[in-house]
Design a protein around this motif. Sequence first.
Motif, PDB file in Angstrom:
ATOM      1  N   VAL A 137       3.922  18.094   3.473  1.00  0.00           N
ATOM      2  CA  VAL A 137       4.007  18.771   4.758  1.00  0.00           C
ATOM      3  C   VAL A 137       4.265  20.259   4.550  1.00  0.00           C
ATOM      4  CG1 VAL A 137       6.467  18.187   4.947  1.00  0.00           C
ATOM      5  CG2 VAL A 137       5.168  18.797   7.008  1.00  0.00           C
ATOM      6  N   ALA A 138       3.585  21.069   5.343  1.00  0.00           N
ATOM      7  CA  ALA A 138       3.780  22.516   5.299  1.00  0.00           C
ATOM      8  C   ALA A 138       4.986  22.889   6.141  1.00  0.00           C
ATOM      9  CB  ALA A 138       2.527  23.230   5.806  1.00  0.00           C
ATOM     10  N   GLY A 139       6.032  23.378   5.501  1.00  0.00           N
ATOM     11  CA  GLY A 139       7.245  23.760   6.214  1.00  0.00           C
ATOM     12  C   GLY A 139       8.104  22.565   6.569  1.00  0.00           C
ATOM     13  N   GLU A 140       9.222  22.824   7.172  1.00  0.00           N
ATOM     14  CA  GLU A 140      10.147  21.765   7.565  1.00  0.00           C
ATOM     15  C   GLU A 140       9.640  21.050   8.815  1.00  0.00           C
ATOM     16  OE1 GLU A 140      14.192  22.942   7.990  1.00  0.00           O
ATOM     17  OE2 GLU A 140      14.161  24.236   6.212  1.00  0.00           O
ATOM     18  N   ASP A 141       9.859  19.741   8.867  1.00  0.00           N
ATOM     19  CA  ASP A 141       9.505  18.958  10.046  1.00  0.00           C
ATOM     20  C   ASP A 141      10.383  17.717  10.068  1.00  0.00           C
ATOM     21  OD1 ASP A 141       8.150  16.987  11.807  1.00  0.00           O
ATOM     22  OD2 ASP A 141       6.632  18.569  11.953  1.00  0.00           O
ATOM     23  N   ALA A 142      11.340  17.705  10.978  1.00  0.00           N
ATOM     24  CA  ALA A 142      12.314  16.612  11.028  1.00  0.00           C
ATOM     25  C   ALA A 142      11.648  15.276  11.303  1.00  0.00           C
ATOM     26  CB  ALA A 142      13.369  16.913  12.101  1.00  0.00           C
ATOM     27  N   ALA A 162       0.829  -1.209   0.000  1.00  0.00           N
ATOM     28  CA  ALA A 162       0.000   0.000   0.000  1.00  0.00           C
ATOM     29  C   ALA A 162       0.863   1.259   0.000  1.00  0.00           C
ATOM     30  CB  ALA A 162      -0.928   0.004   1.209  1.00  0.00           C
ATOM     31  N   VAL A 163       0.345   2.302  -0.636  1.00  0.00           N
ATOM     32  CA  VAL A 163       0.955   3.636  -0.591  1.00  0.00           C
ATOM     33  C   VAL A 163      -0.017   4.571   0.112  1.00  0.00           C
ATOM     34  CG1 VAL A 163       1.787   5.607  -1.932  1.00  0.00           C
ATOM     35  CG2 VAL A 163       2.247   3.275  -2.731  1.00  0.00           C
ATOM     36  N   VAL A 164       0.445   5.248   1.138  1.00  0.00           N
ATOM     37  CA  VAL A 164      -0.377   6.197   1.881  1.00  0.00           C
ATOM     38  C   VAL A 164       0.183   7.594   1.668  1.00  0.00           C
ATOM     39  CG1 VAL A 164      -1.209   6.934   4.141  1.00  0.00           C
ATOM     40  CG2 VAL A 164      -1.009   4.495   3.616  1.00  0.00           C
ATOM     41  N   VAL A 165      -0.671   8.498   1.191  1.00  0.00           N
ATOM     42  CA  VAL A 165      -0.299   9.897   1.008  1.00  0.00           C
ATOM     43  C   VAL A 165      -0.947  10.683   2.140  1.00  0.00           C
ATOM     44  CG1 VAL A 165      -0.345  11.889  -0.529  1.00  0.00           C
ATOM     45  CG2 VAL A 165      -0.199   9.570  -1.488  1.00  0.00           C
ATOM     46  N   ALA A 166      -0.133  11.302   2.975  1.00  0.00           N
ATOM     47  CA  ALA A 166      -0.625  12.015   4.151  1.00  0.00           C
ATOM     48  C   ALA A 166      -0.436  13.512   3.978  1.00  0.00           C
ATOM     49  CB  ALA A 166       0.102  11.536   5.396  1.00  0.00           C
ATOM     50  N   LEU A 167      -1.478  14.275   4.297  1.00  0.00           N
ATOM     51  CA  LEU A 167      -1.441  15.741   4.243  1.00  0.00           C
ATOM     52  C   LEU A 167      -1.201  16.276   5.638  1.00  0.00           C
ATOM     53  CD1 LEU A 167      -1.904  16.802   1.355  1.00  0.00           C
ATOM     54  CD2 LEU A 167      -3.235  14.741   1.746  1.00  0.00           C
ATOM     55  N   VAL A 168      -0.154  17.097   5.805  1.00  0.00           N
ATOM     56  CA  VAL A 168       0.239  17.567   7.141  1.00  0.00           C
ATOM     57  C   VAL A 168       0.364  19.088   7.131  1.00  0.00           C
ATOM     58  CG1 VAL A 168       1.861  17.277   9.048  1.00  0.00           C
ATOM     59  CG2 VAL A 168       1.548  15.416   7.391  1.00  0.00           C
ATOM     60  N   PRO A 169      -0.711  19.815   7.423  1.00  0.00           N
ATOM     61  CA  PRO A 169      -0.623  21.281   7.492  1.00  0.00           C
ATOM     62  C   PRO A 169       0.137  21.739   8.736  1.00  0.00           C
ATOM     63  CG  PRO A 169      -2.907  20.498   7.292  1.00  0.00           C
ATOM     64  CD  PRO A 169      -2.066  19.324   7.666  1.00  0.00           C
TER      65      PRO A 169
END
Length: 613
Positions: free
Chosen positions: A552-557, A519-526
Amino acid sequence: MCGIVGAVGTGDIAGAVFEGLRRLEYRGYDSAGLAIVDDAGIIEVAKAAHARTSLAELKDSVDAFDGRGARVGVGHTRWATHGAPVLVNAHPHLDCTHRVAVVHNGIVENFRSLREELLERGHRLVSDTDTEVIAHLLEEQLVDEAPDVALASVFARLVGHMAIAVALADHPGLVLAIRRTSPLMGARSVDAEFVASDVPGVLHRATEFFEVPEDEVVAIGPEAAGLSRARRLEELVRPQISWTSQDVELGGYASFYEMELAAGAEALSQTVASLVDVDGSAIMDALDVDPFELKRIRKVVVVGAGTSYHAGLVGRFAIEHYARVPVEVDVASEYRYRDPIVDDGTLVIAVSQSGESLDTIVAVREAMAAGARAIAITNVVGSQLARVADGVLYTRAGPEVSVAATKTHLAQLAALELLALWLGELRGVLFPEEAIERRRALGEVAQAVGSVLEQTEALGATFRELASSQRFFFIGRNVALPVAMEGALKLKELSYLPAEAYAAGELKHGPIAMLDREAVVVALVPADRLRPKALANLEEVKARGATLVAVVAGEDARVTELSDVVVEVPATPPLLFPFVGVVPLQVFAGTIARERGLDLDRPRNLAKTVTVE
């Protein structure tokens, strides 16, 4: 669905009709056909029924018409509703005498009973279509009635929403047309007059455009002057059409889908510029609704279909946040069948790219009949929806040819955001200065969208690695959920692969059972207050071994650490995330489809405008 063209004039009329069909192919490509009335008063017909290659095959037959002296032609590109997409069901359809040729968009709901009547009276019907009955009914009426009166008489017997164009062998300087709800427009050039389902069908020739009214016969050509029951083009309303023929040319791109995707930032910017004054105030002159009425609305209902429905879901968050009024969002085709509660305190916002989606138009009419006020958001000036609603906000995306919407979606989001801000200001929830500040922020988001579009080539290279995958899931929370839904729809439309969208919080309530290494999951992270919860969902996906793609909106390690593919988009205020979040999903769907060798502009079984129920 379906595209029809009629033309009367001098020069290469068959070629003009064919070119119109080529430009309307997005409305249906199961088959195509064309009929001319030659200089001997004989109707000649050419048809092809080989799906996407139909027009190419038809071109050879059209070239053979050259030199026949035809001044009249009607043509049709088909999205099959009644009868398989085979040659015998392709339009135009003729009567028993081969003196009447009919092209038709829509559905004749009572065609079976009409067909039985015709068969009992000795008519020979050869197709499985509903359209053919129109030609035979006209054959009977023309015995005693003038052409325009005959068409009006036949049309009165037809049940359903439709548009019709007719050529007659005995009238080689005339095309008749009539419509009910389904789209049809008139046009004129220096040497010809036209009717067509949509503006692009005549942009290559026409310099003037006309709105065809409902339930009235319209006649084009020199013989129109002698008819008593028909209206001529000069009697009709003239909408302001700013599009040009260059707007529907590829301009160096491999597909309209890719060209229109690349124009997303411009479409957004132009829409904002048309609805926001230089001082940051709202321009809502086209809304013919008393502001006092809008101040007292108790409920907003947004209706739309497909991508427009997803735009409406995003709009709900903006309207409830800025105007503090409850919002329902309905699929237009379901709205009127659930016995909705509507009164004079209800505002209906109808969203439709074409302004011709039948389900949306019918939903608006029924809500208005119950006392609601209605505002349309559409991309087409003078469209049926724009005429039905009390007021209209036009998106300024330019014509969109590809069946799968891209730039018009961004423009719809902008119009809904601006309407929400205006309602908030009108209702005293927002101070004028706050509304101006947010409008300016929306204007700036076009630059953010442009920065995402600059990554298209790099994103495509990354997404190509996933083209062999067979199962896709899209997840998001809050305002990101409609973005996930739009991403799944785009992938289904273009690649024909199973793709489902879920609220991320619902994963544990069933969908997580489908996750595995395939499976491929595409996640939206505002960048919003729900990011910690979104990270928890990413952890759950990763634990099940699925391939994780994060937008993802902006950087997120932490997002980078958990994800197999990370697409970083500019950080925006949470309510503006859909503008930047949806663009990578449009690129994703286009890349997967292209890698699988599929047609990005003409996905199977689909049409750009749905004008049947």
